[in-house]
Design a protein around this motif. Structure first.
Motif, PDB file in Angstrom:
ATOM      1  N   THR A  38       0.723  -1.060  -0.107  1.00  0.00           N
ATOM      2  CA  THR A  38      -0.097   0.080  -0.057  1.00  0.00           C
ATOM      3  C   THR A  38       0.889   1.428   0.045  1.00  0.00           C
ATOM      4  N   SER A  39       0.328   2.473  -0.305  1.00  0.00           N
ATOM      5  CA  SER A  39       0.752   3.740  -0.402  1.00  0.00           C
ATOM      6  C   SER A  39       1.178   4.411   0.971  1.00  0.00           C
ATOM      7  N   GLY A  40       0.732   3.497   2.095  1.00  0.00           N
ATOM      8  CA  GLY A  40       0.885   3.908   3.402  1.00  0.00           C
ATOM      9  C   GLY A  40       2.053   3.028   4.024  1.00  0.00           C
ATOM     10  N   ASP A  41       2.999   2.560   2.928  1.00  0.00           N
ATOM     11  CA  ASP A  41       4.077   2.040   3.633  1.00  0.00           C
ATOM     12  C   ASP A  41       3.939   0.762   4.292  1.00  0.00           C
ATOM     13  N   GLU A  42       2.984  -0.152   3.676  1.00  0.00           N
ATOM     14  CA  GLU A  42       2.538  -1.261   4.578  1.00  0.00           C
ATOM     15  C   GLU A  42       2.706  -2.439   3.451  1.00  0.00           C
ATOM     16  N   LEU A  43       3.073  -3.556   4.180  1.00  0.00           N
ATOM     17  CA  LEU A  43       2.947  -4.813   3.447  1.00  0.00           C
ATOM     18  C   LEU A  43       1.907  -5.901   4.259  1.00  0.00           C
ATOM     19  N   LEU A  44       0.860  -6.059   3.519  1.00  0.00           N
ATOM     20  CA  LEU A  44      -0.261  -6.801   4.213  1.00  0.00           C
ATOM     21  C   LEU A  44      -0.379  -8.251   3.824  1.00  0.00           C
ATOM     22  N   PHE A  45      -0.583  -9.302   4.226  1.00  0.00           N
ATOM     23  CA  PHE A  45      -0.704 -10.551   3.976  1.00  0.00           C
ATOM     24  C   PHE A  45      -2.381 -10.875   4.116  1.00  0.00           C
ATOM     25  N   LEU A  46      -3.152 -11.253   2.991  1.00  0.00           N
ATOM     26  CA  LEU A  46      -4.465 -11.495   3.240  1.00  0.00           C
ATOM     27  C   LEU A  46      -4.885 -12.907   2.640  1.00  0.00           C
ATOM     28  N   ASP A  47      -5.900 -13.425   3.333  1.00  0.00           N
ATOM     29  CA  ASP A  47      -6.305 -14.572   2.956  1.00  0.00           C
ATOM     30  C   ASP A  47      -7.212 -14.270   1.507  1.00  0.00           C
ATOM     31  N   LYS A  48      -7.252 -15.392   0.828  1.00  0.00           N
ATOM     32  CA  LYS A  48      -7.803 -15.319  -0.627  1.00  0.00           C
ATOM     33  C   LYS A  48      -9.359 -15.494  -0.564  1.00  0.00           C
ATOM     34  N   SER A  49      -9.691 -16.377   0.438  1.00  0.00           N
ATOM     35  CA  SER A  49     -11.257 -16.628   0.438  1.00  0.00           C
ATOM     36  C   SER A  49     -12.035 -15.469   0.890  1.00  0.00           C
ATOM     37  N   GLY A  50     -11.836 -14.481   1.844  1.00  0.00           N
ATOM     38  CA  GLY A  50     -12.413 -13.602   2.165  1.00  0.00           C
ATOM     39  C   GLY A  50     -11.754 -12.093   2.098  1.00  0.00           C
ATOM     40  N   LEU A  51     -10.400 -12.031   1.868  1.00  0.00           N
ATOM     41  CA  LEU A  51      -9.595 -11.078   1.620  1.00  0.00           C
ATOM     42  C   LEU A  51      -9.404 -10.139   3.022  1.00  0.00           C
ATOM     43  N   LYS A  52      -9.564 -11.060   4.192  1.00  0.00           N
ATOM     44  CA  LYS A  52      -9.288 -10.423   5.493  1.00  0.00           C
ATOM     45  C   LYS A  52      -7.686 -10.437   5.486  1.00  0.00           C
ATOM     46  N   THR A  53      -7.331  -9.481   6.458  1.00  0.00           N
ATOM     47  CA  THR A  53      -5.832  -9.107   6.975  1.00  0.00           C
ATOM     48  C   THR A  53      -5.516 -10.137   7.701  1.00  0.00           C
ATOM     49  N   VAL A  54      -4.474 -11.103   7.270  1.00  0.00           N
ATOM     50  CA  VAL A  54      -3.909 -11.965   8.088  1.00  0.00           C
ATOM     51  C   VAL A  54      -2.790 -11.636   9.184  1.00  0.00           C
ATOM     52  N   SER A  55      -1.934 -10.627   8.411  1.00  0.00           N
ATOM     53  CA  SER A  55      -0.894 -10.349   9.105  1.00  0.00           C
ATOM     54  C   SER A  55      -0.602  -8.708   8.400  1.00  0.00           C
ATOM     55  N   ARG A  56       0.009  -7.804   9.184  1.00  0.00           N
ATOM     56  CA  ARG A  56       0.208  -6.591   8.939  1.00  0.00           C
ATOM     57  C   ARG A  56       1.631  -5.981   9.124  1.00  0.00           C
ATOM     58  N   HIS A  57       2.537  -5.433   8.135  1.00  0.00           N
ATOM     59  CA  HIS A  57       3.939  -4.950   8.447  1.00  0.00           C
ATOM     60  C   HIS A  57       4.122  -3.650   7.979  1.00  0.00           C
ATOM     61  N   GLN A  58       4.684  -2.816   9.010  1.00  0.00           N
ATOM     62  CA  GLN A  58       5.055  -1.345   8.705  1.00  0.00           C
ATOM     63  C   GLN A  58       6.413  -0.823   9.267  1.00  0.00           C
ATOM     64  N   ASP A  59       6.713  -1.244  10.374  1.00  0.00           N
ATOM     65  CA  ASP A  59       7.989  -0.864  11.039  1.00  0.00           C
ATOM     66  C   ASP A  59       8.843  -1.358  10.309  1.00  0.00           C
ATOM     67  N   ASP A  60       8.891  -2.511   9.687  1.00  0.00           N
ATOM     68  CA  ASP A  60      10.206  -2.989   8.861  1.00  0.00           C
ATOM     69  C   ASP A  60      10.032  -2.996   7.484  1.00  0.00           C
ATOM     70  N   VAL A  61       9.045  -2.365   7.064  1.00  0.00           N
ATOM     71  CA  VAL A  61       8.842  -2.012   5.591  1.00  0.00           C
ATOM     72  C   VAL A  61       9.578  -0.589   5.180  1.00  0.00           C
ATOM     73  N   PRO A  62      10.106  -0.609   3.910  1.00  0.00           N
ATOM     74  CA  PRO A  62      10.841   0.693   3.533  1.00  0.00           C
ATOM     75  C   PRO A  62      10.034   1.615   3.351  1.00  0.00           C
ATOM     76  N   LYS A  63      10.423   3.062   3.555  1.00  0.00           N
ATOM     77  CA  LYS A  63       9.995   4.248   3.592  1.00  0.00           C
ATOM     78  C   LYS A  63       9.661   4.479   1.876  1.00  0.00           C
ATOM     79  N   LEU A  64       8.528   5.267   1.896  1.00  0.00           N
ATOM     80  CA  LEU A  64       8.128   5.494   0.516  1.00  0.00           C
ATOM     81  C   LEU A  64       8.093   4.249  -0.390  1.00  0.00           C
ATOM     82  N   VAL A  65       7.676   3.100   0.044  1.00  0.00           N
ATOM     83  CA  VAL A  65       7.686   1.950  -0.659  1.00  0.00           C
ATOM     84  C   VAL A  65       6.977   1.940  -2.079  1.00  0.00           C
ATOM     85  N   SER A  66       7.552   1.374  -3.098  1.00  0.00           N
ATOM     86  CA  SER A  66       7.361   1.409  -4.377  1.00  0.00           C
ATOM     87  C   SER A  66       7.078   0.366  -5.127  1.00  0.00           C
ATOM     88  N   CYS A  67       7.688  -0.958  -4.821  1.00  0.00           N
ATOM     89  CA  CYS A  67       7.732  -2.074  -5.588  1.00  0.00           C
ATOM     90  C   CYS A  67       7.937  -3.383  -4.717  1.00  0.00           C
TER      91      CYS A  67
END
Length: 357
Positions: A38-67
């Protein structure tokens, strides 16, 4: 357009915890999950079936994340990078960052194969770089600086992983043999297409390039092994918007069974279309058997799309901050009815037992 299938929404989520964020990209990972950036510098893992968030990473994700990039076989590595030059490697099975390294400028593109991360940079001092890093040792093992603007696309060859393709905002697409350390000698093919939005390999012998102004072409991979020394002319499609009756082109899905041009419309009739790219006798766009995703993300731009053939599901992500899934609901109902009918018939076996299949 001859629309043969219409996919309808089956699930939707707005997974970011950062107000106003949108989702850059999604990709499949093991365990029936998706990774979302996401543009909020988040890496998220979602389950495919209902698209609920399984886990969220932000503190260890690069800033201005782009790819973001994962394994081609969808296994347990996801790598993301951003404007701070940080490249972070995540083990999705352990659900944690396992390594990282820095380059001296913003990262704009990534590719990955077998512990080798290809990193494309933003331009600095009139030059950008493409480098390959070994994530086991966090050291650079190859570099080139052929482009003179931001790198926007990177991909390893599908079968010969010595070969790396890059594309940039300067319009140049280059193909490199990364076993050759000398920059000039490692470049085995180059052509100018226009500012690259997407580029990569459609097959072992074909390269596609899509420019920021929607110009699309397919070029031969000009190596002796690819075309036996013969000269093959590129296929020039021009601006895809009139041909596909769309407002913008999202991506080229390099599906093993059938490649698709993914085209979006977000104005009068919001939808996205998956338009078959046929290969016989030569590459051409087919207006037959088009798959349409109704409504999609409404008036918002779709940034990423993924086709899950095993589940007959299309996943999308967009600037509305949502991740969505779509299926051919009529076919799903028909398949369920057929399964029910089949069960009733098999129960007629002796002693009420199911007949073997």
């Amino acid at each position: 357009m001859d629309v043969s299938k219409v996919f309808s929404e089956t699930a939707s989520s707005a997974p970011s915890e950062i107000p106003g964020s949108y989702v850059y990209s999604i990709l499949p990972i093991e365990g029936e999950r998706l990774a979302a950036l996401t543009s909020g510098d988040e890496l998220l893992f979602l389950d495919k079936s209902g698209l609920k968030t399984v886990s969220r990473h932000q503190d260890d994700v690069p800033k201005l994340v782009s790819c973001m990039v994962g394994c081609e076989d969808g296994k347990n590595v996801v790598i993301c990078a951003g404007g701070d030059g940080l490249v972070a490697v995540f083990d999705t099975r352990a659900d944690q960052q396992v390594s990282y390294f820095h380059i001296d400028r913003a990262v704009t593109a990534l590719a990955y194969h077998d512990h080798g991360v290809a990193v494309g940079s933003e331009v600095a001092h009139s030059q950008s770089t493409v480098s390959i890093w070994d994530i086991r040792q966090n050291r650079m093992r190859w570099q080139s600086s052929e482009n003179h603007d931001d790198i926007t696309a990177l991909q390893y060859h599908p079968s010969d992983h010595r070969i790396l393709l890059s594309g940039g905002d300067d319009g140049l697409v280059g193909v490199f043999d990364t076993t050759i350390q000398d920059e000039n000698d490692s470049l085995i093919q180059a052509f100018d297409h226009g500012p690259i939005h997407k580029a990569g390999f459609l097959s072992d012998t074909a390269i596609y390039a899509l420019s920021a102004d929607q110009q699309f072409s397919i070029y031969p991979l000009n190596t002796p092994e690819a075309n036996d020394g013969g000269v093959i002319q590129p296929v020039l499609f021009g601006d895809l918007r009139p041909t596909t009756q769309c407002d913008y082109v999202i991506d080229i899905l390099r599906d093993l069974h059938q490649p698709y041009v993914v085209a979006g419309s977000n104005l009068s009739d919001p939808h996205i279309d998956l338009i078959p790219l046929t290969t016989n006798p030569r590459f051409s766009l087919s207006t037959q058997n088009v798959v349409r995703v109704q409504r999609a993300h409404g008036e918002e731009i779709v940034r990423s799309a993924y086709l899950d053939r095993s589940a007959e599901t299309i996943f999308t992500a967009g600037e509305d901050g949502c991740v969505k899934s779509f299926r051919d609901t009529d076919r799903s109902v028909e398949a369920a009815e057929q399964r029910g009918s089949s069960v009733k018939e098999t129960k007629k076996g002796k002693g009420g037992r199911f007949k073997p299949y």
